[in-house]
Design a protein around this motif. Structure first.
Motif, PDB file in Angstrom:
ATOM      1  N   VAL A  24       0.227   6.938  -0.488  1.00 47.74           N
ATOM      2  CA  VAL A  24      -0.437   5.672  -0.209  1.00 47.74           C
ATOM      3  C   VAL A  24      -1.265   5.244  -1.414  1.00 47.74           C
ATOM      4  CG1 VAL A  24      -2.235   4.580   1.206  1.00 47.74           C
ATOM      5  CG2 VAL A  24      -0.514   6.064   2.282  1.00 47.74           C
ATOM      6  N   TYR A  25      -1.167   3.964  -1.784  1.00 49.31           N
ATOM      7  CA  TYR A  25      -2.086   3.383  -2.761  1.00 49.31           C
ATOM      8  C   TYR A  25      -3.358   2.988  -2.020  1.00 49.31           C
ATOM      9  CZ  TYR A  25       1.616   2.959  -6.291  1.00 49.31           C
ATOM     10  OH  TYR A  25       2.602   3.217  -7.218  1.00 49.31           O
ATOM     11  N   GLY A  66      -0.522  -1.102   7.198  1.00 49.42           N
ATOM     12  CA  GLY A  66      -1.403  -0.334   6.329  1.00 49.42           C
ATOM     13  C   GLY A  66      -2.792  -0.106   6.866  1.00 49.42           C
ATOM     14  N   TRP A 102       0.820  -1.209   0.000  1.00 46.63           N
ATOM     15  CA  TRP A 102       0.000   0.000   0.000  1.00 46.63           C
ATOM     16  C   TRP A 102       0.857   1.265   0.000  1.00 46.63           C
ATOM     17  CZ3 TRP A 102       1.049   2.999   4.265  1.00 46.63           C
ATOM     18  CH2 TRP A 102       1.724   2.358   5.309  1.00 46.63           C
ATOM     19  N   LYS A 134      -4.786  -0.598  -2.199  1.00 44.89           N
ATOM     20  CA  LYS A 134      -3.976  -1.703  -1.708  1.00 44.89           C
ATOM     21  C   LYS A 134      -3.950  -1.793  -0.182  1.00 44.89           C
ATOM     22  CE  LYS A 134      -0.920  -2.015  -5.718  1.00 44.89           C
ATOM     23  NZ  LYS A 134      -1.210  -3.429  -6.010  1.00 44.89           N
ATOM     24  N   CYS A 135      -4.637  -0.897   0.504  1.00 52.82           N
ATOM     25  CA  CYS A 135      -4.687  -0.976   1.961  1.00 52.82           C
ATOM     26  C   CYS A 135      -5.520  -2.183   2.389  1.00 52.82           C
ATOM     27  CB  CYS A 135      -5.284   0.307   2.537  1.00 52.82           C
ATOM     28  SG  CYS A 135      -4.209   1.739   2.402  1.00 52.82           S
TER      29      CYS A 135
END
Length: 247
Positions: free
Chosen positions: A221-222, A60, A19, A225-226
Motif C-alpha cells: 500500500v502507498y 482504500g 493507493w 495515497k490512501c
C-alpha cells in the motif's frame, strides 16, 4: 436495513485504487460486512447520482473491526491535530501571520483563501509540502481549518499563534484554536487496531446500515495515497501482511 452484494475484485480496474502498490493486483482479500452507520459522508463516502443512485464508499479506506458486532468500520487510530484560524470583526484590509514551533509565516492577507494559508505555512522551514491539509475560507467570513499530516500525522503538535495587523471593520482580530488534538487513539471498540483496507469502491443504498465489502489484509500500500491519512509508524495492526510504501 442491510445492503449485501456479491464482492467482485476486478484486477484490471485500478483507476480507483492509486493507493494500491502491489504489481499483482489486490493480493489477498476477505469478504466482510461494513457498518455503514459509522462511515461519514464527504470523508468516507460520496452520494450517488440520478443515473447511479447508490452511495459510494471510497476505495482504500483503512478499516478496523468492531469487537462487539464483528462488523468493520473506519480505522480510528492516532488522530491528526486540527487547528482552526478565525478572523473576526469583518476587517476590510491588512494582514496577519501564523507562528508554528518558533517559525513565523510571511504576511497572509486578511481575506486569504485556504490555498494562500497552506502556501504560507509550507514556506516555513519546519513544514514540508504535504505536512498540512488546509480547507475552509476564505477569510474573514469563513474560518480556515488546518489539519497536520505528513511528518506530523498522528502527533500532538504545538498550537499555532497568530498576530494581526488588520484594518477596518469593528475590532478586527485573528485567533487560533485547537479543535482536535493529535495523539494516541481515543477509540476502544476495536477500530483502533488496523485490520486492513477496503479493496475496492463499495456501493450501498441510501438508508442501508450494512453492506458487503472486500478487505485487503495482505499486499502493498502507498500510505500517502490512501483517502484517509494515517501514519503507518503509529499503527497497531492485525494485518501483518500489509507493507507500506511512500511516494
Amino acid at each position: 436495513m442491510s445492503d449485501f452484494q456479491p464482492v467482485r475484485v476486478h484486477e484490471e480496474a485500478t483507476a480507483d485504487r492509486p493507493w494500491l502498490a502491489s504489481l499483482v493486483g489486490t493480493n489477498d482479500t476477505n469478504s466482510i460486512l461494513l457498518d455503514v452507520t459509522k462511515f461519514t459522508e464527504g470523508v468516507h463516502w460520496e452520494r450517488g447520482t440520478a443515473l447511479q443512485p447508490r452511495n459510494i464508499i471510497k476505495s482504500g479506506i483503512p478499516l478496523g473491526k468492531v469487537t462487539a458486532t464483528g462488523l468493520f468500520a473506519p480505522y480510528s487510530g492516532p488522530r491528526s491535530e486540527t487547528q482552526t484560524v478565525t478572523v473576526t470583526g469583518t476587517p476590510t484590509g491588512g494582514t496577519y501571520t501564523l507562528t508554528f514551533s518558533g517559525q513565523t509565516t510571511a504576511a497572509i492577507p486578511y481575506n486569504a483563501t485556504a490555498a494562500q494559508v497552506k502556501a504560507a505555512l509550507e514556506a516555513l522551514s519546519n513544514i514540508n509540502p504535504g505536512d498540512v491539509v488546509v480547507t475552509g475560507g476564505p477569510h474573514p467570513g469563513t474560518a480556515v481549518v488546518v489539519v497536520f499530516a505528513g511528518q506530523y500525522l498522528g502527533d500532538d503538535v504545538p498550537q499555532m499563534t497568530a498576530s494581526g495587523s488588520l484594518t477596518g471593520g469593528t475590532s478586527p482580530a485573528v485567533a487560533v484554536a485547537t479543535t482536535a488534538g493529535g495523539g494516541v487513539a481515543s477509540a476502544s471498540d476495536g477500530t483502533q487496531i488496523l485490520a486492513g483496507f477496503l479493496a475496492t469502491e463499495t456501493l450501498f443504498a441510501p438508508g442501508s446500515t450494512k453492506s458487503s465489502g472486500a478487505l485487503l489484509w495482505f499486499g502493498e500500500v502507498y500510505a500517502a495515497k490512501c483517502p484517509i491519512p494515517f501514519d503507518p509508524s503509529n499503527v497497531a495492526s492485525t494485518a501483518p501482511g500489509v507493507n507500506f510504501h511512500y511516494r
